[in-house]
Design a protein around this motif. Sequence first.
Motif, short mmCIF file in Angstrom:
data_model
loop_
_atom_site.label_atom_id
_atom_site.label_comp_id
_atom_site.label_asym_id
_atom_site.label_seq_id
_atom_site.Cartn_x
_atom_site.Cartn_y
_atom_site.Cartn_z
N SER A 18 0.84 -1.20 0.00
CA SER A 18 0.00 0.00 0.00
C SER A 18 0.87 1.25 0.00
O SER A 18 0.55 2.25 -0.65
CB SER A 18 -1.00 -0.03 1.16
N ARG A 19 2.01 1.21 0.68
CA ARG A 19 2.93 2.35 0.69
C ARG A 19 3.54 2.58 -0.70
O ARG A 19 3.70 3.71 -1.14
CB ARG A 19 4.05 2.13 1.70
N ARG A 33 -4.93 9.06 0.29
CA ARG A 33 -5.36 8.88 1.65
C ARG A 33 -5.59 7.39 1.84
O ARG A 33 -6.00 6.71 0.90
CB ARG A 33 -6.65 9.66 1.92
N GLY A 34 -5.32 6.90 3.02
CA GLY A 34 -5.53 5.46 3.22
C GLY A 34 -5.41 5.11 4.67
O GLY A 34 -5.20 5.98 5.52
N SER A 35 -5.56 3.83 4.95
CA SER A 35 -5.52 3.37 6.33
C SER A 35 -5.00 1.95 6.38
O SER A 35 -5.26 1.16 5.47
CB SER A 35 -6.91 3.46 6.93
N GLU A 36 -4.26 1.62 7.43
CA GLU A 36 -3.64 0.30 7.56
C GLU A 36 -4.19 -0.45 8.76
O GLU A 36 -4.68 0.16 9.71
CB GLU A 36 -2.12 0.45 7.79
N ILE A 38 -2.66 -2.16 11.71
CA ILE A 38 -1.39 -2.34 12.40
C ILE A 38 -1.72 -2.69 13.85
O ILE A 38 -2.51 -2.01 14.48
CB ILE A 38 -0.54 -1.06 12.33
N GLY A 39 -1.10 -3.76 14.34
CA GLY A 39 -1.40 -4.18 15.71
C GLY A 39 -1.47 -5.69 15.77
O GLY A 39 -0.82 -6.39 15.00
N ALA A 41 -3.47 -7.92 14.73
CA ALA A 41 -3.84 -8.69 13.54
C ALA A 41 -2.63 -9.01 12.68
O ALA A 41 -2.67 -9.92 11.86
CB ALA A 41 -4.89 -7.95 12.72
N HIS A 50 -6.65 0.20 3.16
CA HIS A 50 -7.49 1.01 2.27
C HIS A 50 -6.58 2.03 1.60
O HIS A 50 -5.81 2.69 2.29
CB HIS A 50 -8.56 1.76 3.06
N VAL A 51 -6.65 2.17 0.28
CA VAL A 51 -5.86 3.17 -0.44
C VAL A 51 -6.81 3.94 -1.34
O VAL A 51 -7.55 3.34 -2.13
CB VAL A 51 -4.77 2.51 -1.31
N PRO A 60 -10.33 8.27 5.21
CA PRO A 60 -9.25 7.31 4.93
C PRO A 60 -9.78 5.89 4.71
O PRO A 60 -9.00 5.01 4.37
CB PRO A 60 -8.40 7.37 6.20
N LEU A 61 -11.07 5.68 4.92
CA LEU A 61 -11.64 4.34 4.76
C LEU A 61 -12.59 4.31 3.57
O LEU A 61 -13.25 5.30 3.26
CB LEU A 61 -12.41 3.92 6.02
N THR B 30 0.37 0.21 20.66
CA THR B 30 -0.44 0.45 19.47
C THR B 30 -1.66 1.28 19.86
O THR B 30 -2.31 0.94 20.84
CB THR B 30 -0.92 -0.90 18.89
N SER B 112 -6.54 -2.88 19.00
CA SER B 112 -5.40 -3.55 19.66
C SER B 112 -5.24 -3.07 21.09
O SER B 112 -4.16 -2.69 21.50
CB SER B 112 -4.10 -3.28 18.89
N HIS B 167 -2.78 5.58 12.07
CA HIS B 167 -2.44 4.56 11.08
C HIS B 167 -3.10 4.81 9.74
O HIS B 167 -3.20 3.90 8.92
CB HIS B 167 -2.78 3.16 11.62
N SER B 168 -3.60 6.02 9.53
CA SER B 168 -3.99 6.35 8.17
C SER B 168 -2.85 7.17 7.61
O SER B 168 -1.95 7.61 8.33
CB SER B 168 -5.31 7.12 8.14
N TYR B 169 -2.83 7.34 6.32
CA TYR B 169 -1.76 8.15 5.75
C TYR B 169 -2.32 9.08 4.69
O TYR B 169 -3.44 8.93 4.23
CB TYR B 169 -0.63 7.28 5.19
N VAL B 323 -17.57 4.68 7.85
CA VAL B 323 -18.05 5.59 6.81
C VAL B 323 -19.52 5.31 6.55
O VAL B 323 -20.35 6.23 6.47
CB VAL B 323 -17.28 5.38 5.49
N PRO B 362 -5.65 -13.39 15.24
CA PRO B 362 -4.18 -13.37 15.36
C PRO B 362 -3.70 -14.58 16.16
O PRO B 362 -4.40 -15.07 17.05
CB PRO B 362 -3.90 -12.07 16.10
#
Lengths: 202, 608
Positions: A18-19, A33-36, A38-39, A41, A50-51, A60-61, B30, B112, B167-169, B323, B362
């Motif tokens: 995604s990056r 815009r996007g979301s990962e 992380i954690g 999972a 999401h990208v 972002p979603l 996290t 998390s 954690h969004s970019y 959303v 997980p």
Amino acid sequence: MLNLIITGVGGQGTVLLSRLIGQAALDKGFDIRGSETIGMAQRGGSVVSHVRIGADILSPLIPPRGAGLIIAFEPGEAVRALPFLATRGAMVVFDRPVNAVTSALGGGAYDAAAMLTYLRARVGRLTVVDGARTIAACGGAKAINVALLGVAAAGGLLPFDRAEAERALRARIPARLLDINLRALDFGAALAAEAPRERDGP
Amino acid sequence: MERRLLMGNEAIALGAVRAGVTCVTGYPGTPSTEILETVARQKDGRIYVEWSVNEKSALEVAAGAACAGARAMVTMKQVGLNVASDPLMSLNYVGVRGALVVVVADDPGPISSQTEQDSRHFGLFAKLAVFDPSTPEEAYLMAADAFACSEAQGRPVLLRPTTRVCHSYASVTLLDELPRRAPEGFHKDGGRWVIFPRLSYQNHLKIESELRALSDAFSAYPHNALTGRGRLGIAAGGVSYPYVREALADIQVDCKLLKVSTVPFPEALGLSFLEGLDEVLVAEELDPVIEDALLRLCGRRGLRAVVRGKGTGDMPNAGENTVAGVRLAVRRFLGLPAPEGGEAAKADGEAGEAPSPPARPPVLCAGCPHRGAFFAVKEAVGRRRAVYSGDIGCYTLGNAPPLDMVDTCLCMGAGLTMAQGLGRVEPDTLHFAFIGDSTFFHTGLPGLVNAVYNGADVILCILDNGTTAMTGHQPHPGIGRTASGAAAPRVDIHALVSSLGVTALARVDAFDLPAAKRAVAAALGTRGVRVILFEGPCIAVDRGGAPCAVDGDACTGCGRCLRQLGCPALARAADGRAAWIDPVLCTGCRLCAALCPVSAIGGGGRPC
């Protein structure tokens, strides 16, 4: 605007993909815009990135039925992400299953073939990527994310081409890992060229 | 000006660097971890960065730096703020000379985390200003605003992103560095830094009047904003704000929109919003902080607007907003029909019923040393009654079947102390506690001292994998390396435990099943405080060796390896009988080979 979902199993390298896609799109002047995920999972659970590529993106979603493209690293995760796919959306799926501990314990065998059969019936614009061949060609499973980038970029599914994907790769990947990743990108691009998208669905 | 693709946490880090931060501390958690990591990666010689032993220590180190005039920042997740709450509550009364920004990342979902606590309420509780960004771009700018606010007030300030900001970019435009000045150094100031009841009363009065002034100032703050018109209004904060804007994008109904990004609530702006409104919908995650502020304002000013949100059941009061969920709520509030969604169902009908993908929670990784430790304890204990108290880290995943080795998990460091309490009620049960190396340093150590001092009857299993694994492999005091990558003294866990007077102390290789079982069996034969140190590197750091393989002819298909270990690399072969090992996942730890009754598993082994 392109809304893209990347899905797989924690540890498969979805975040890097995604990056890379975000970087290549940014270099082309798009907003991103996007979301990962992380954690926890990331320890073998289901992960989804999401990208969103375009201009004036707000959230972002991606909402359900909002994704024009899904790149799935695993057949079961592809089916799980299907509610995100837009009606005429495209999907790239890596056909090698990752077993689930819950299945191995006897909660029902995980039938990856049934997942692929369903995807073929359900998704019109489906590209099935041969996992065994990809892993053999890329010297392991580390670079399947970049191989899938090659498939999607060369297959015209992303708003940038293979050469632009390579520029993002060179900007983001450490030098010592660049060779193996460039090989994976080329292999993915070759796959896209040799196998036109399956169109046996509705 | 450079545009860069940044994750929210990276944006906060670069925003702090831009604002001239010179001291950054934190404890991984996290969704906050990447903030400190990003600062450390800048290799900016002007900034001191440390992973502290826990959040309380981190906040106190940063507080010291801020009292000496530095711009300091401390990072943690929301439950970390519980650990750091003691110094934070008091620090606000004492104040700082430079600036202290406490970045605390909340986790709606929770995705998390143990709790869905809302740190904006912590800000209200501690009487601190809170900045609540809705995007990475805004988080980048707000980092500087938070420093400026803290320095102007002389008090700590919270910056509270949530997971979907952290954690969004986004493509973030990087701005020039702000003017910076060297810290003044510590001035003793005749007792200003010593908290006493009389001083606290005076400071409490000051804090209350400052908060009133801040509310006024925040009404003019650019990240609090009022747009639109009409008799209906929507108020939103955090990531719910872009969700609302997206829902409104294709709607032609008049509606006011209030964006709230701060605590204290911008009352003057809120009054302009409420003026002439019949109804309000509030979209925010976690607690109804904006909703309650609006209700209070209506009550105080005798306004007649009906405020809808969590209190009226119009918005969910647990979990993260989506959303689609916000879109539905907004349309319903504006009297519009639900968005179309029928096409999908039709297409599904044509293609038949969707097959169910396997549940994929997980799990401990293939080759994880914790699996060896849990399995050795399980085998050695056999049918005896035992309670297994767990803790926070990757090894919490030992709760899943088939290991099923975590009976309690509460908060960082609680496993060992809860086990002591369980033992006071059930003295004839075996009480085990499992704790990871980083968590042991965080808050496990006081629990061990407590056990020794009070003569508890517990078996502590320290699972030392040489890293802080769950949050992405941060160093800790047992590793010999700092957050910046520099060499550091290594605190030896074995020597530390031994120094407390624990004599029933064993050290074993977590992958050596026979030796590990012998160590547990030896501990079972005695009473008092017993400690077993299981050592084995995290497989994500040390990739292990060649994969194992099953000899399909020798394998009887008994399924023992599958049923007992829960290793993700193990499955049935295509014939449904023999076991099969996925060579992509297997790291060759040979735990399955050690328990195979017919020695059908070969290969693997760790490189020497």
